[in-house]
Design a protein around this motif. Structure first.
Motif, PDB file in Angstrom:
ATOM      1  N   PHE A 153       0.825  -1.213   0.000  1.00  0.00           N
ATOM      2  CA  PHE A 153       0.000   0.000   0.000  1.00  0.00           C
ATOM      3  C   PHE A 153       0.862   1.267   0.000  1.00  0.00           C
ATOM      4  O   PHE A 153       1.892   1.322   0.671  1.00  0.00           O
ATOM      5  CB  PHE A 153      -0.929   0.018   1.222  1.00  0.00           C
ATOM      6  CG  PHE A 153      -1.729  -1.250   1.386  1.00  0.00           C
ATOM      7  CD1 PHE A 153      -2.767  -1.557   0.514  1.00  0.00           C
ATOM      8  CD2 PHE A 153      -1.432  -2.151   2.404  1.00  0.00           C
ATOM      9  CE1 PHE A 153      -3.504  -2.728   0.658  1.00  0.00           C
ATOM     10  CE2 PHE A 153      -2.173  -3.318   2.562  1.00  0.00           C
ATOM     11  CZ  PHE A 153      -3.205  -3.608   1.681  1.00  0.00           C
ATOM     12  N   PHE A 154       0.430   2.269  -0.754  1.00  0.00           N
ATOM     13  CA  PHE A 154       1.091   3.580  -0.815  1.00  0.00           C
ATOM     14  C   PHE A 154       2.581   3.448  -1.148  1.00  0.00           C
ATOM     15  O   PHE A 154       3.420   4.157  -0.598  1.00  0.00           O
ATOM     16  CB  PHE A 154       0.919   4.326   0.516  1.00  0.00           C
ATOM     17  CG  PHE A 154      -0.497   4.416   0.994  1.00  0.00           C
ATOM     18  CD1 PHE A 154      -1.415   5.251   0.353  1.00  0.00           C
ATOM     19  CD2 PHE A 154      -0.932   3.663   2.081  1.00  0.00           C
ATOM     20  CE1 PHE A 154      -2.721   5.340   0.786  1.00  0.00           C
ATOM     21  CE2 PHE A 154      -2.233   3.732   2.522  1.00  0.00           C
ATOM     22  CZ  PHE A 154      -3.147   4.576   1.874  1.00  0.00           C
ATOM     23  N   VAL A 155       2.885   2.561  -2.060  1.00  0.00           N
ATOM     24  CA  VAL A 155       4.286   2.287  -2.403  1.00  0.00           C
ATOM     25  C   VAL A 155       4.973   3.528  -2.958  1.00  0.00           C
ATOM     26  O   VAL A 155       6.158   3.765  -2.690  1.00  0.00           O
ATOM     27  CB  VAL A 155       4.369   1.121  -3.416  1.00  0.00           C
ATOM     28  CG1 VAL A 155       5.801   0.903  -3.864  1.00  0.00           C
ATOM     29  CG2 VAL A 155       3.799  -0.149  -2.800  1.00  0.00           C
ATOM     30  N   ASP A 156       4.256   4.347  -3.714  1.00  0.00           N
ATOM     31  CA  ASP A 156       4.847   5.542  -4.310  1.00  0.00           C
ATOM     32  C   ASP A 156       4.702   6.762  -3.415  1.00  0.00           C
ATOM     33  O   ASP A 156       5.084   7.870  -3.790  1.00  0.00           O
ATOM     34  CB  ASP A 156       4.217   5.822  -5.678  1.00  0.00           C
ATOM     35  CG  ASP A 156       2.712   6.025  -5.587  1.00  0.00           C
ATOM     36  OD1 ASP A 156       2.100   5.451  -4.660  1.00  0.00           O
ATOM     37  OD2 ASP A 156       2.149   6.751  -6.413  1.00  0.00           O
ATOM     38  N   ARG A 157       4.119   6.571  -2.205  1.00  0.00           N
ATOM     39  CA  ARG A 157       3.972   7.667  -1.246  1.00  0.00           C
ATOM     40  C   ARG A 157       4.449   7.188   0.121  1.00  0.00           C
ATOM     41  O   ARG A 157       3.651   6.913   1.016  1.00  0.00           O
ATOM     42  CB  ARG A 157       2.518   8.128  -1.196  1.00  0.00           C
ATOM     43  CG  ARG A 157       2.075   8.880  -2.461  1.00  0.00           C
ATOM     44  CD  ARG A 157       0.628   9.266  -2.416  1.00  0.00           C
ATOM     45  NE  ARG A 157      -0.248   8.106  -2.594  1.00  0.00           N
ATOM     46  CZ  ARG A 157      -1.566   8.151  -2.486  1.00  0.00           C
ATOM     47  NH1 ARG A 157      -2.172   9.281  -2.180  1.00  0.00           N
ATOM     48  NH2 ARG A 157      -2.295   7.063  -2.675  1.00  0.00           N
ATOM     49  N   PRO A 158       5.755   7.085   0.315  1.00  0.00           N
ATOM     50  CA  PRO A 158       6.306   6.504   1.538  1.00  0.00           C
ATOM     51  C   PRO A 158       5.886   7.220   2.817  1.00  0.00           C
ATOM     52  O   PRO A 158       5.665   6.573   3.843  1.00  0.00           O
ATOM     53  CB  PRO A 158       7.821   6.590   1.322  1.00  0.00           C
ATOM     54  CG  PRO A 158       8.016   7.601   0.249  1.00  0.00           C
ATOM     55  CD  PRO A 158       6.814   7.499  -0.626  1.00  0.00           C
ATOM     56  N   LEU A 159       5.765   8.554   2.775  1.00  0.00           N
ATOM     57  CA  LEU A 159       5.356   9.282   3.979  1.00  0.00           C
ATOM     58  C   LEU A 159       3.951   8.887   4.400  1.00  0.00           C
ATOM     59  O   LEU A 159       3.677   8.685   5.592  1.00  0.00           O
ATOM     60  CB  LEU A 159       5.435  10.796   3.735  1.00  0.00           C
ATOM     61  CG  LEU A 159       5.055  11.677   4.940  1.00  0.00           C
ATOM     62  CD1 LEU A 159       5.973  11.386   6.114  1.00  0.00           C
ATOM     63  CD2 LEU A 159       5.116  13.158   4.561  1.00  0.00           C
ATOM     64  N   VAL A 160       3.057   8.753   3.416  1.00  0.00           N
ATOM     65  CA  VAL A 160       1.689   8.313   3.709  1.00  0.00           C
ATOM     66  C   VAL A 160       1.710   6.897   4.273  1.00  0.00           C
ATOM     67  O   VAL A 160       1.016   6.584   5.243  1.00  0.00           O
ATOM     68  CB  VAL A 160       0.813   8.369   2.441  1.00  0.00           C
ATOM     69  CG1 VAL A 160      -0.580   7.791   2.729  1.00  0.00           C
ATOM     70  CG2 VAL A 160       0.697   9.804   1.940  1.00  0.00           C
ATOM     71  N   ALA A 161       2.520   6.024   3.655  1.00  0.00           N
ATOM     72  CA  ALA A 161       2.621   4.636   4.115  1.00  0.00           C
ATOM     73  C   ALA A 161       3.106   4.577   5.564  1.00  0.00           C
ATOM     74  O   ALA A 161       2.588   3.807   6.379  1.00  0.00           O
ATOM     75  CB  ALA A 161       3.571   3.845   3.214  1.00  0.00           C
ATOM     76  N   ILE A 162       4.090   5.407   5.901  1.00  0.00           N
ATOM     77  CA  ILE A 162       4.639   5.428   7.260  1.00  0.00           C
ATOM     78  C   ILE A 162       3.583   5.883   8.262  1.00  0.00           C
ATOM     79  O   ILE A 162       3.403   5.261   9.319  1.00  0.00           O
ATOM     80  CB  ILE A 162       5.879   6.349   7.312  1.00  0.00           C
ATOM     81  CG1 ILE A 162       7.050   5.702   6.567  1.00  0.00           C
ATOM     82  CG2 ILE A 162       6.268   6.664   8.754  1.00  0.00           C
ATOM     83  CD1 ILE A 162       8.227   6.630   6.350  1.00  0.00           C
ATOM     84  N   ILE A 163       2.869   6.954   7.935  1.00  0.00           N
ATOM     85  CA  ILE A 163       1.861   7.493   8.853  1.00  0.00           C
ATOM     86  C   ILE A 163       0.686   6.534   9.008  1.00  0.00           C
ATOM     87  O   ILE A 163       0.240   6.252  10.129  1.00  0.00           O
ATOM     88  CB  ILE A 163       1.375   8.869   8.364  1.00  0.00           C
ATOM     89  CG1 ILE A 163       2.521   9.880   8.455  1.00  0.00           C
ATOM     90  CG2 ILE A 163       0.186   9.343   9.188  1.00  0.00           C
ATOM     91  CD1 ILE A 163       2.201  11.224   7.837  1.00  0.00           C
ATOM     92  N   VAL A 164       0.174   6.022   7.890  1.00  0.00           N
ATOM     93  CA  VAL A 164      -0.982   5.112   7.950  1.00  0.00           C
ATOM     94  C   VAL A 164      -0.616   3.816   8.672  1.00  0.00           C
ATOM     95  O   VAL A 164      -1.396   3.286   9.460  1.00  0.00           O
ATOM     96  CB  VAL A 164      -1.521   4.808   6.536  1.00  0.00           C
ATOM     97  CG1 VAL A 164      -2.638   3.769   6.604  1.00  0.00           C
ATOM     98  CG2 VAL A 164      -2.035   6.089   5.885  1.00  0.00           C
ATOM     99  N   SER A 165       0.598   3.314   8.420  1.00  0.00           N
ATOM    100  CA  SER A 165       1.073   2.126   9.124  1.00  0.00           C
ATOM    101  C   SER A 165       1.054   2.359  10.627  1.00  0.00           C
ATOM    102  O   SER A 165       0.626   1.496  11.401  1.00  0.00           O
ATOM    103  CB  SER A 165       2.492   1.775   8.668  1.00  0.00           C
ATOM    104  OG  SER A 165       3.069   0.783   9.496  1.00  0.00           O
TER     105      SER A 165
END
Length: 223
Positions: A153-165
């Motif tokens: 998920f959100f592979v091209d948006r790492p900041l989003v992936a970090i926050i959502v995780s």
């Protein structure tokens, strides 16, 4: 991490969501065997305390094998070797996690549903609780909430992936609702964010597993 902009595939995303949820349930299953009480079981409690740990270990072996196998298949980048930079990231992350714990602990409620569930498991088998807290949780939770989530998920948006995780990790430990201990939830959200950041920076799942292990180890020692 690899970029995949403008390549949204809804069916693939839905299948990843379903797989993620199923693997999370699978990871939770072993310990759930040890959540029954003497009041519920009555005269069968003694037999339960002998059989349940064996069932838990068997389920753990099955769950861990499947989860690790899936992770090895889905990671979209090669695992990087441990370097001095990796250890520096781990040290910084551990300092951040420690600061978060000390900042939020004084404001937490005496107990919550997650703590109560762990206490119940400890009453049924303390050795397995410690083993899960120190070894199993750092490995499997990191594979699921960082390894699988950030590669699906959100592979091209790492900041989003970090926050959502981090938010999902916090919700799993402290479901949001009227009775939520928000300082406890916040500590878990921030822990999840830091761990996701470690995975993103190091490209090695063992790095965030190390931070998670040290965090849990300090928690067990202090308790």
């Amino acid at each position: 991490m690899n970029k995949s902009k403008n390549n949204y595939q809804p069916i693939k995303t839905i299948s990843h969501i379903i797989a993620f949820l199923l693997l999370f349930i699978l990871e939770q299953l072993p310990l759930s065997v040890l959540t029954l009480t003497k009041k519920q079981l009555g005269s069968h409690y003694q037999s339960y305390t002998k059989i349940a740990p064996v069932v838990t270990i068997i389920l753990l072996i099955v769950a861990a094998t499947i989860i690790i196998f899936v992770f090895k298949k889905v990671q979209i980048f090669p695992t990087q070797k441990f370097t001095k930079k990796t250890w520096l990231v781990i040290i910084v992350a551990l300092i951040l996690v420690t600061l978060v714990n000390y900042a939020t602990l004084p404001f937490m409620k005496p107990t919550n549903s997650n703590v109560e569930a762990l206490e119940l498991i400890g009453q049924n088998n303390m050795a397995i609780l410690i083993f899960f807290s120190l070894i199993v949780a750092p490995i499997l939770e990191e594979i699921i909430f960082r390894g699988l989530f950030m590669n699906w998920f959100f592979v091209d948006r790492p900041l989003v992936a970090i926050i959502v995780s981090g938010i999902i990790f916090g919700y799993i430990h402290a479901p949001f609702g009227p009775g939520t201990d928000w300082f406890y939830a916040l500590s878990k959200i921030l822990l999840g964010v830091v761990l996701a950041g470690v995975y993103y920076r190091t490209k090695n799942i063992k790095a965030n597993i190390t931070v998670h292990f040290l965090n849990n180890f300090l928690g067990v020692i202090l308790q």
